[in-house]
Scaffold this motif. Structure first.
Motif, PDB file in Angstrom:
ATOM      1  N   ARG A  87      -3.475   9.802   3.563  1.00 30.92           N
ATOM      2  CA  ARG A  87      -2.572   8.995   4.363  1.00 30.92           C
ATOM      3  C   ARG A  87      -1.497   8.402   3.467  1.00 30.92           C
ATOM      4  O   ARG A  87      -1.763   8.082   2.306  1.00 30.92           O
ATOM      5  CB  ARG A  87      -3.324   7.864   5.066  1.00 30.92           C
ATOM      6  N   TYR A 102      -9.039  10.542   1.032  1.00 30.72           N
ATOM      7  CA  TYR A 102     -10.422  10.420   1.466  1.00 30.72           C
ATOM      8  C   TYR A 102     -11.334  11.406   0.733  1.00 30.72           C
ATOM      9  O   TYR A 102     -10.863  12.365   0.113  1.00 30.72           O
ATOM     10  CB  TYR A 102     -10.533  10.709   2.968  1.00 30.72           C
ATOM     11  N   SER A 140     -15.551   3.719   9.659  1.00 32.00           N
ATOM     12  CA  SER A 140     -14.642   2.586   9.830  1.00 32.00           C
ATOM     13  C   SER A 140     -14.294   2.003   8.469  1.00 32.00           C
ATOM     14  O   SER A 140     -15.152   1.959   7.574  1.00 32.00           O
ATOM     15  CB  SER A 140     -15.283   1.501  10.698  1.00 32.00           C
ATOM     16  N   PHE A 141     -13.038   1.547   8.341  1.00 29.32           N
ATOM     17  CA  PHE A 141     -12.583   0.990   7.081  1.00 29.32           C
ATOM     18  C   PHE A 141     -13.374  -0.245   6.706  1.00 29.32           C
ATOM     19  O   PHE A 141     -13.680  -1.107   7.541  1.00 29.32           O
ATOM     20  CB  PHE A 141     -11.097   0.632   7.173  1.00 29.32           C
ATOM     21  N   GLY A 142     -13.709  -0.323   5.425  1.00 29.85           N
ATOM     22  CA  GLY A 142     -14.374  -1.504   4.897  1.00 29.85           C
ATOM     23  C   GLY A 142     -13.386  -2.337   4.120  1.00 29.85           C
ATOM     24  O   GLY A 142     -12.864  -3.326   4.619  1.00 29.85           O
ATOM     25  N   SER A 143     -13.108  -1.910   2.886  1.00 29.73           N
ATOM     26  CA  SER A 143     -12.164  -2.672   2.076  1.00 29.73           C
ATOM     27  C   SER A 143     -11.741  -1.883   0.847  1.00 29.73           C
ATOM     28  O   SER A 143     -12.306  -0.833   0.535  1.00 29.73           O
ATOM     29  CB  SER A 143     -12.802  -3.986   1.628  1.00 29.73           C
ATOM     30  N   PHE A 144     -10.742  -2.426   0.175  1.00 29.27           N
ATOM     31  CA  PHE A 144     -10.392  -1.978  -1.175  1.00 29.27           C
ATOM     32  C   PHE A 144     -11.203  -2.874  -2.106  1.00 29.27           C
ATOM     33  O   PHE A 144     -10.783  -3.977  -2.436  1.00 29.27           O
ATOM     34  CB  PHE A 144      -8.895  -2.122  -1.442  1.00 29.27           C
ATOM     35  N   ASP A 145     -12.382  -2.432  -2.473  1.00 28.17           N
ATOM     36  CA  ASP A 145     -13.342  -3.343  -3.081  1.00 28.17           C
ATOM     37  C   ASP A 145     -13.331  -3.372  -4.610  1.00 28.17           C
ATOM     38  O   ASP A 145     -13.784  -4.356  -5.194  1.00 28.17           O
ATOM     39  CB  ASP A 145     -14.752  -3.089  -2.559  1.00 28.17           C
ATOM     40  N   TYR A 146     -12.860  -2.323  -5.246  1.00 29.10           N
ATOM     41  CA  TYR A 146     -12.771  -2.333  -6.703  1.00 29.10           C
ATOM     42  C   TYR A 146     -11.384  -1.868  -7.114  1.00 29.10           C
ATOM     43  O   TYR A 146     -10.895  -0.867  -6.601  1.00 29.10           O
ATOM     44  CB  TYR A 146     -13.839  -1.428  -7.333  1.00 29.10           C
ATOM     45  N   TRP A 194       0.833  -1.186   0.000  1.00 31.16           N
ATOM     46  CA  TRP A 194       0.000   0.000   0.000  1.00 31.16           C
ATOM     47  C   TRP A 194       0.880   1.253   0.000  1.00 31.16           C
ATOM     48  O   TRP A 194       1.859   1.331   0.732  1.00 31.16           O
ATOM     49  CB  TRP A 194      -0.911   0.015   1.225  1.00 31.16           C
ATOM     50  N   LEU A 225      -3.492   6.894   0.229  1.00 30.72           N
ATOM     51  CA  LEU A 225      -4.950   6.913   0.139  1.00 30.72           C
ATOM     52  C   LEU A 225      -5.436   8.337   0.332  1.00 30.72           C
ATOM     53  O   LEU A 225      -4.886   9.074   1.167  1.00 30.72           O
ATOM     54  CB  LEU A 225      -5.556   5.981   1.192  1.00 30.72           C
ATOM     55  N   PHE A 267     -15.640   3.032   3.260  1.00 29.28           N
ATOM     56  CA  PHE A 267     -15.662   3.203   4.710  1.00 29.28           C
ATOM     57  C   PHE A 267     -17.118   3.219   5.150  1.00 29.28           C
ATOM     58  O   PHE A 267     -17.963   3.807   4.478  1.00 29.28           O
ATOM     59  CB  PHE A 267     -14.979   4.519   5.105  1.00 29.28           C
ATOM     60  N   PHE A 268     -17.406   2.566   6.267  1.00 25.88           N
ATOM     61  CA  PHE A 268     -18.779   2.448   6.742  1.00 25.88           C
ATOM     62  C   PHE A 268     -18.992   3.317   7.975  1.00 25.88           C
ATOM     63  O   PHE A 268     -18.143   3.376   8.858  1.00 25.88           O
ATOM     64  CB  PHE A 268     -19.095   0.982   7.037  1.00 25.88           C
TER      65      PHE A 268
END
Lengths: 109, 127
Positions: free
Chosen positions: B60, B54, B110-116, B49, B52, B102-103
């Protein structure tokens, strides 16, 4: 330096069950690390299968599941298929930074 | 449908600055809970990584690269740009951008994921 450790390689027979694990050198992996698991087939971009310990996407085959096990994040494959042969990466969140594990090369043989 | 695509030079000379663009569709980077990350992978090695950004323009960076990397966004053009200075042959690899979710839990995201993920672009550092 934060290090995330995975088994370098594992082999599973078709139809069998196997568990991959992910550990942090900072201590036990908990929900606060928001662990996720990614699959990477050679030549392709990674795709996330599991997030937030055990949550799945519509594209996640039902045979994959996630959990916390003995202070580690775990990915369980129940009923391995030949197409599951791939590299699997764990990803952990550390308060504003993300660290990938070294990957587990899973062979289905 | 969320898609991302990386673009930039394929070859960079040592000491030069790398500029990569991630062009995306299917989401807005002004929407709360959305971010875009950059990840790279040297040939035959694990994912790493890098940075990132936001939805609120906060960002970050990987501690090991924070002095060399910058990430910015252009919300109107649906683009995120990564710059990396002082390129070296060890920086050779495939560079990916990814949508991050992020949810919202009461009081915080809160972090969810790197989804795509994008398809990645191979960058070679060589003179």
């Amino acid at each position: 330096q934060t290090v995330v450790t995975q088994e370098p390689s594992l082999t599973v027979s078709p139809g069998e069950t196997i568990t991959l694990t992910c550990a942090s050198n900072t201590g036990a992996v908990t929900r606060d690390f928001f662990p996720s698991w990614l699959q990477q087939i050679p030549g392709q971009a990674p795709r996330t299968l599991i997030y937030s310990i055990s949550q799945t996407y519509f594209w996640t085959p039902a045979r994959f599941s996630g959990s916390l096990l003995g202070g580690k994040s775990a990915l369980t494959l129940s009923g391995a298929q030949p197409e599951d042969e791939a590299e699997y990466y764990c990803l952990l969140y550390y308060d504003g930074a993300w660290v990938f594990g070294g990957g587990t090369k899973l062979t289905v043989l | 449908q969320i898609t991302l695509k990386e673009s930039g030079p394929t070859v960079v000379k040592p000491t030069q600055t790398l500029t990569l663009t991630c062009t995306f569709s299917g989401f807005s980077l002004s929407t709360s809970g959305v971010a875009v990350a950059w990840i790279r992978q040297p040939p035959g090695k694990p994912l790493e990584w890098l940075a990132l950004i936001y939805w609120d323009d906060d960002s970050r960076y990987s501690p090991s690269l924070k002095n060399r990397v910058a990430i910015t966004k252009d919300t109107s053009r649906n683009q995120v740009v990564l710059t990396m200075t002082h390129m070296d042959p060890i920086d050779t690899g495939t560079y990916y951008c990814a949508h991050a979710s992020f949810f919202y839990n009461p009081g915080m995201y809160s972090f969810g994921s790197f989804d795509y993920w994008g398809q990645g672009t191979l960058i070679t550092v060589s003179s």
